[in-house]
Motif scaffolding. Structure first.
Motif, PDB file in Angstrom:
ATOM      1  N   HIS A 167       0.803  -1.223   0.000  1.00  0.00           N
ATOM      2  CA  HIS A 167       0.000   0.000   0.000  1.00  0.00           C
ATOM      3  C   HIS A 167       0.836   1.273   0.000  1.00  0.00           C
ATOM      4  O   HIS A 167       0.539   2.193  -0.754  1.00  0.00           O
ATOM      5  N   PHE A 168       1.833   1.364   0.887  1.00  0.00           N
ATOM      6  CA  PHE A 168       2.650   2.567   1.029  1.00  0.00           C
ATOM      7  C   PHE A 168       1.779   3.809   1.166  1.00  0.00           C
ATOM      8  O   PHE A 168       1.966   4.822   0.477  1.00  0.00           O
ATOM      9  N   PHE A 169       0.788   3.737   2.079  1.00  0.00           N
ATOM     10  CA  PHE A 169      -0.009   4.933   2.374  1.00  0.00           C
ATOM     11  C   PHE A 169       0.912   6.023   2.947  1.00  0.00           C
ATOM     12  O   PHE A 169       1.915   5.748   3.590  1.00  0.00           O
ATOM     13  N   GLY A 170       0.508   7.253   2.723  1.00  0.00           N
ATOM     14  CA  GLY A 170       1.273   8.367   3.264  1.00  0.00           C
ATOM     15  C   GLY A 170       2.419   8.802   2.377  1.00  0.00           C
ATOM     16  O   GLY A 170       3.291   9.571   2.846  1.00  0.00           O
ATOM     17  N   ARG A 171       2.445   8.371   1.117  1.00  0.00           N
ATOM     18  CA  ARG A 171       3.487   8.870   0.214  1.00  0.00           C
ATOM     19  C   ARG A 171       3.364  10.389   0.125  1.00  0.00           C
ATOM     20  O   ARG A 171       2.257  10.929  -0.056  1.00  0.00           O
ATOM     21  N   PRO A 172       4.457  11.134   0.225  1.00  0.00           N
ATOM     22  CA  PRO A 172       4.351  12.604   0.387  1.00  0.00           C
ATOM     23  C   PRO A 172       3.759  13.326  -0.814  1.00  0.00           C
ATOM     24  O   PRO A 172       3.259  14.443  -0.654  1.00  0.00           O
ATOM     25  N   ASP A 173       3.825  12.742  -2.007  1.00  0.00           N
ATOM     26  CA  ASP A 173       3.263  13.425  -3.169  1.00  0.00           C
ATOM     27  C   ASP A 173       1.973  12.775  -3.656  1.00  0.00           C
ATOM     28  O   ASP A 173       1.571  12.971  -4.804  1.00  0.00           O
ATOM     29  N   ALA A 174       1.318  12.001  -2.792  1.00  0.00           N
ATOM     30  CA  ALA A 174       0.030  11.386  -3.129  1.00  0.00           C
ATOM     31  C   ALA A 174      -1.022  11.940  -2.186  1.00  0.00           C
ATOM     32  O   ALA A 174      -0.899  11.820  -0.958  1.00  0.00           O
ATOM     33  N   ASP A 175      -2.066  12.551  -2.738  1.00  0.00           N
ATOM     34  CA  ASP A 175      -3.090  13.186  -1.898  1.00  0.00           C
ATOM     35  C   ASP A 175      -4.346  12.340  -1.750  1.00  0.00           C
ATOM     36  O   ASP A 175      -5.335  12.801  -1.182  1.00  0.00           O
ATOM     37  N   TYR A 176      -4.321  11.092  -2.254  1.00  0.00           N
ATOM     38  CA  TYR A 176      -5.527  10.270  -2.224  1.00  0.00           C
ATOM     39  C   TYR A 176      -5.403   9.049  -1.299  1.00  0.00           C
ATOM     40  O   TYR A 176      -6.351   8.303  -1.127  1.00  0.00           O
ATOM     41  N   LYS A 228      -3.890   9.073   2.147  1.00  0.00           N
ATOM     42  CA  LYS A 228      -3.254   9.614   3.333  1.00  0.00           C
ATOM     43  C   LYS A 228      -3.190   8.573   4.453  1.00  0.00           C
ATOM     44  O   LYS A 228      -4.117   7.783   4.651  1.00  0.00           O
ATOM     45  N   LEU A 229      -2.098   8.603   5.186  1.00  0.00           N
ATOM     46  CA  LEU A 229      -1.945   7.738   6.353  1.00  0.00           C
ATOM     47  C   LEU A 229      -2.790   8.270   7.492  1.00  0.00           C
ATOM     48  O   LEU A 229      -2.729   9.456   7.833  1.00  0.00           O
ATOM     49  N   ASP A 230      -3.615   7.393   8.086  1.00  0.00           N
ATOM     50  CA  ASP A 230      -4.506   7.793   9.177  1.00  0.00           C
ATOM     51  C   ASP A 230      -4.160   6.966  10.419  1.00  0.00           C
ATOM     52  O   ASP A 230      -4.529   5.790  10.504  1.00  0.00           O
ATOM     53  N   PRO A 231      -3.430   7.540  11.407  1.00  0.00           N
ATOM     54  CA  PRO A 231      -3.036   6.774  12.602  1.00  0.00           C
ATOM     55  C   PRO A 231      -4.205   6.322  13.462  1.00  0.00           C
ATOM     56  O   PRO A 231      -4.053   5.424  14.302  1.00  0.00           O
ATOM     57  N   SER A 232      -5.373   6.943  13.301  1.00  0.00           N
ATOM     58  CA  SER A 232      -6.510   6.594  14.158  1.00  0.00           C
ATOM     59  C   SER A 232      -7.332   5.440  13.599  1.00  0.00           C
ATOM     60  O   SER A 232      -8.260   4.974  14.260  1.00  0.00           O
ATOM     61  N   ARG A 233      -7.036   5.006  12.400  1.00  0.00           N
ATOM     62  CA  ARG A 233      -7.810   3.918  11.788  1.00  0.00           C
ATOM     63  C   ARG A 233      -7.741   2.646  12.625  1.00  0.00           C
ATOM     64  O   ARG A 233      -6.690   2.274  13.142  1.00  0.00           O
ATOM     65  N   ARG A 234      -8.865   1.975  12.711  1.00  0.00           N
ATOM     66  CA  ARG A 234      -8.903   0.625  13.296  1.00  0.00           C
ATOM     67  C   ARG A 234      -9.404  -0.394  12.274  1.00  0.00           C
ATOM     68  O   ARG A 234      -9.634  -1.552  12.604  1.00  0.00           O
ATOM     69  N   SER A 235      -9.544   0.050  11.034  1.00  0.00           N
ATOM     70  CA  SER A 235      -9.926  -0.863   9.963  1.00  0.00           C
ATOM     71  C   SER A 235      -9.480  -0.262   8.640  1.00  0.00           C
ATOM     72  O   SER A 235      -9.222   0.943   8.546  1.00  0.00           O
ATOM     73  N   LEU A 236      -9.401  -1.112   7.629  1.00  0.00           N
ATOM     74  CA  LEU A 236      -9.016  -0.677   6.298  1.00  0.00           C
ATOM     75  C   LEU A 236      -9.771  -1.535   5.291  1.00  0.00           C
ATOM     76  O   LEU A 236      -9.829  -2.759   5.425  1.00  0.00           O
ATOM     77  N   SER A 237     -10.357  -0.898   4.288  1.00  0.00           N
ATOM     78  CA  SER A 237     -11.164  -1.609   3.294  1.00  0.00           C
ATOM     79  C   SER A 237     -10.675  -1.268   1.894  1.00  0.00           C
ATOM     80  O   SER A 237     -10.069  -0.220   1.666  1.00  0.00           O
TER      81      SER A 237
END
Length: 797
Positions: free
Chosen positions: A420-429, A431-440
């Motif tokens: 996944h590599f969420f939170g890539r600095p030049d990707a705005d779609y 974003k890394l969310d530290p509060s997530r407790r699930s991912l779909s």
């Protein structure tokens, strides 16, 4: 001339056959183990017992009496599942003018519809390799589609009903391990150790159409070890399944469009290692039990259901400074569930299906394991395969989803994982969310193909959403992809002056991420030929233009990658010969200075009718100009404050897979597998990405920087006031793996194994190119030897 007769009683179907020699020469009869077809003469009986005009069972016997069996899961002769291993009998006798065969297939080993009068599809195949000839009762031409839908009908079987079909196969096993050079400071490693195991498999018929298979404490000691490899990518390697319980019937638990289930996930090695000096080695997580229901109902509904439970695995620990022993849970108690249903409909036997998987881990809230692994993982896919004109045209596709949930720390790990590599600095779609407790995430694919005639084609498209996560029960390398592909091929199946067969084709592939960045364009042309003398050749040429990739920086910004090209080929001897060989050269290059040269080869020799010798050497020498090295802080704004460090790496790799198989008879074989392996890597021209989207490097030692190697384990780089410390990562890896198995089927369904396994390994930090002598060095490396005996007993009721 070939004559075949069928008969039956309350228990079994009998087949008798007489095969006349076409030339007066004795039939070729090579003695091998079961399911090793080789180049012997064969008689194959294919039965569509459900009369669904889609699936079939094939039972074959060679002139040497070797049994061959496989299952066709779709309406295609080439779709063969050799994991189907029923208990049946066959014998053959060679005479002066040909050979005869007798086959007995118990009805308990077949699945069929409940009916007073059975009507089955049937086809017969006689294989004569010496003449490169296959004779059929019902001929399906090379440029036609379908297989079982074209069968003749076998009539006259009445009143066979259904039996209880209860089978138990208990086993006892014992093993001893000898370690060459154990670490004397490690209290968990003894020079000699041993263990004994017991377990059982059970098979219960649920009517004539379905079966339940269960296993308690399964043993896989006779299975070959996975080959050695050096993986420097961000993505794991998942090796093929070899364990008999999971291989059998696996076609009913496999999605056609998305890899939501990989059985190697069940019982894999624990992935948590406590931060102590020594941890008790645990090779695999214990499978407490597993069961599955498979089969097909008269309505055309195929069923596959699997459940498994793996243990809460504990490992002892030791802290040397305190001389303190302890214990740690390294894998939680985990349940796996898989369901796949597929319904056939229409005169062309089209299908629609659904598949669901679930993984649940029993972990305490806030525990170390709960922060590492997701608690629940669910995935599913709905699929269709619509057939037209008896399968000449197909339209296919799938819609899927996934959802994982658990502790927020575990979900952060999933978001940052290479898939996944969420939170890539030049990707705005994404974003890394530290509060997530699930991912779909979701999945979609659609396509169509023409599968018969002289002109064949296939086109399709797919999309894997950024949050698609199926790696708990299945496998996905990288999500966040969507692409389209097209392939066209022209083939000539009519023998001519030079070729018996030839084809030529082209393919195109384009892929974007969900941010609209075109990550890959790929074009390819190819051709395959079978010559008049039955040798075959192939040629493939590929080209990939410049691209922007979102995973090279492993969580950083987009990075460019220069265009590259490749050319590869194959040259194979005639498959009808007792001695066979192959050559597979390959060369590739790119505009950044990288290149690859490899040569694979194979040789199989049969000096007699009972012994087979084979060697499969492979050598590769290549330079990767963009090997990821490290991510460091204090970078420039052009790379979002980080330094993404890469290097050139020159690698060489040599392996030779050797096999010696000797068959005392079809039911008593000795098989030896040996694979020495050597690999090296030398890192050089280290530098950092100067700006996002660039494919050039700012090499250290230039542009105002200095680079110096300090001692043998570190590299010092200065960039103005910054001082960077990099490790030396050059390597030479040696491995030697072997497996000696004496296999004796001492009565139908009952087998004894005598096993000797070796596993040797060593690692150096030289990075020097390897050569043939490196394989000998692998043989001398330290390792361990395992000796095992296993006996199982088949009990039908």
């Amino acid at each position: 001339r070939t004559e075949v007769a069928f008969a039956y009683d309350d228990a079994a179907l009998y087949v008798a056959a007489r095969m006349q020699s076409p030339s007066g020469a004795p039939a070729r009869a090579l003695v091998t183990r079961r399911d090793r077809e080789g180049s012997s003469e064969q008689l194959i009986v294919s039965l569509d017992t459900y009369r669904d005009r889609r699936t079939a069972y094939s039972f074959g016997v060679t002139a040497a009496g070797v049994r061959i069996d496989y299952y066709h899961g779709s309406d295609a002769q080439s779709n063969r599942d050799y994991s189907y291993d029923p208990v049946w009998e066959a014998e053959s006798v060679i005479g002066p003018d040909g050979w005869t065969a007798e086959i007995r297939i118990p009805f308990t080993q077949l699945r069929y519809n409940k009916a007073a009068v059975q009507v089955w599809g049937v086809n017969l195949t006689r294989v004569i390799p010496a003449l490169n000839e296959e004779d059929y009762l019902v001929l399906i031409k090379r440029n036609e589609s379908a297989w079982s839908s074209r069968f003749a009908e076998l009539r006259g079987i009445e009143g066979i009903g259904s039996s209880r079909r209860i089978e138990l196969t208990p086993y006892v096993a014992s093993s001893a391990r000898l370690i060459d050079k154990p670490d004397r400071a490690n209290p968990f490693v003894d020079k000699r150790s041993g263990e004994a195991r017991v377990g059982t498999d059970v098979k219960i018929g649920l009517g004539p159409s379905l079966s339940f298979d269960g296993t308690i404490n399964p043993d896989f000691g006779q299975v070959e070890a996975d080959p050695a490899e050096v993986n420097l990518s961000a993505f794991e390697t998942l090796f093929p399944e070899r364990r008999p319980f999971f291989v059998a019937g696996s076609q009913l638990l496999r999605s056609n469009s998305l890899g939501v289930f990989q059985s190697r996930r069940i019982g894999q090695a624990p992935r948590f290692r406590p931060a102590v000096d020594y941890v008790e080695p645990v090779v695999n997580t214990t499978i407490l039990g597993a069961g599955k229901v498979t089969g097909r109902l008269p309505s055309g509904l195929s069923v596959g259901v699997l459940g498994a439970l793996t243990a809460r695995e504990r490992a002892r620990t030791f802290v040397a400074s305190d001389d303190q022993f302890g214990e740690s849970v390294v894998e939680p108690l985990t349940s796996f569930g898989v369901v796949r249903l597929q319904q056939e409909f229409g005169k062309n036997r089209s299908t629609v299906g659904v598949m669901m998987t679930n993984v649940h881990r029993d972990m305490d809230e806030g525990s170390t394991l709960a922060q590492l692994f997701v608690r629940n993982a669910v995935s599913g896919v709905f699929e269709w395969n619509l057939r037209f004109k008896q399968g000449e045209y197909v339209a296919f596709g799938g819609l899927g989803f996934s959802r994982v949930s658990g502790d927020s720390a575990a979900i952060i790990r999933v978001q940052r994982a290479p898939a996944h590599f969420f939170g890539r600095p030049d990707a705005d779609y994404n974003k890394l969310d530290p509060s997530r407790r699930s991912l779909s995430g979701t999945f979609v694919s659609v396509g169509a193909a023409k599968q018969a005639g002289k002109v064949l084609w296939q086109l399709g498209g797919y999309g894997e959403a950024p949050g698609l996560e199926i790696n708990d029960a299945g496998r996905i390398g990288a999500a966040d992809d969507r692409g389209v592909n097209f392939q066209v091929r022209y083939r000539n199946t009519v023998p001519g002056k030079r070729f018996r067969y030839w084809d030529v084709g082209a393919a195109n592939f384009d892929e974007w991420n969900y941010g609209g960045v075109n990550q890959q364009k790929f074009v390819q042309v190819f051709s395959n030929q079978t010559w008049k003398n039955l040798k075959s050749t192939a040629l493939t040429i590929s080209y990939t233009p410049d691209a922007l990739l979102d995973n090279l920086t492993r969580g950083g910004p987009l990075m460019g990658y220069g265009s590259n090209w490749s050319v590869g080929g194959n040259l194979n001897s005639s498959a009808t010969r007792k001695t066979q060989w192959r050559l597979s050269p390959f060369y590739a290059g790119d505009e950044m200075g990288g290149w690859t040269a490899s040569l694979g080869a194979g040789l199989s020799v049969r000096p007699g009718n009972r012994i087979e010798l084979s060697a499969d050497p492979a050598y590769t020498h290549w330079v990767n100009p963009r090997q990821f090295f490290s991510t460091l802080p204090d970078g420039s704004a052009a790379t979002f404050g980080q330094r993404y460090v890469f290097s050139y790496i020159e690698r060489s790799e040599l392996s030779t897979r050797l096999r010696v198989n000797y068959a005392v008879g079809p039911d008593l074989t000795i098989e030896t597998y040996v694979e020495p392996f050597a690999s090296s890597g030398r890192f050089y021209r280290i530098g950092e990405l100067p700006a996002a989207r660039s494919y050039k490097l700012r090499e250290y030692g230039t542009d105002g920087t200095t680079l110096a190697r300090f001692a043998s384990d570190s590299i010092v780089v200065t960039d103005g006031a910054a001082r960077l410390l990099l490790p030396v990562r050059d390597f030479n890896v040696l491995s030697f793996r072997s497996n000696f198995v004496l296999r004796w089927e001492w009565r139908p369904g009952s087998t004894a194994y005598l096993v000797w396994q070796q596993n040797r390994a060593d690692r150096l930090a030289s990075g020097s190119l390897i050569g043939p002598s490196s394989l000998y060095d692998a043989l001398r490396a330290a390792g361990d030897n395992v000796f095992a005996i296993k006996l199982n007993y088949w009990l039908p009721f």
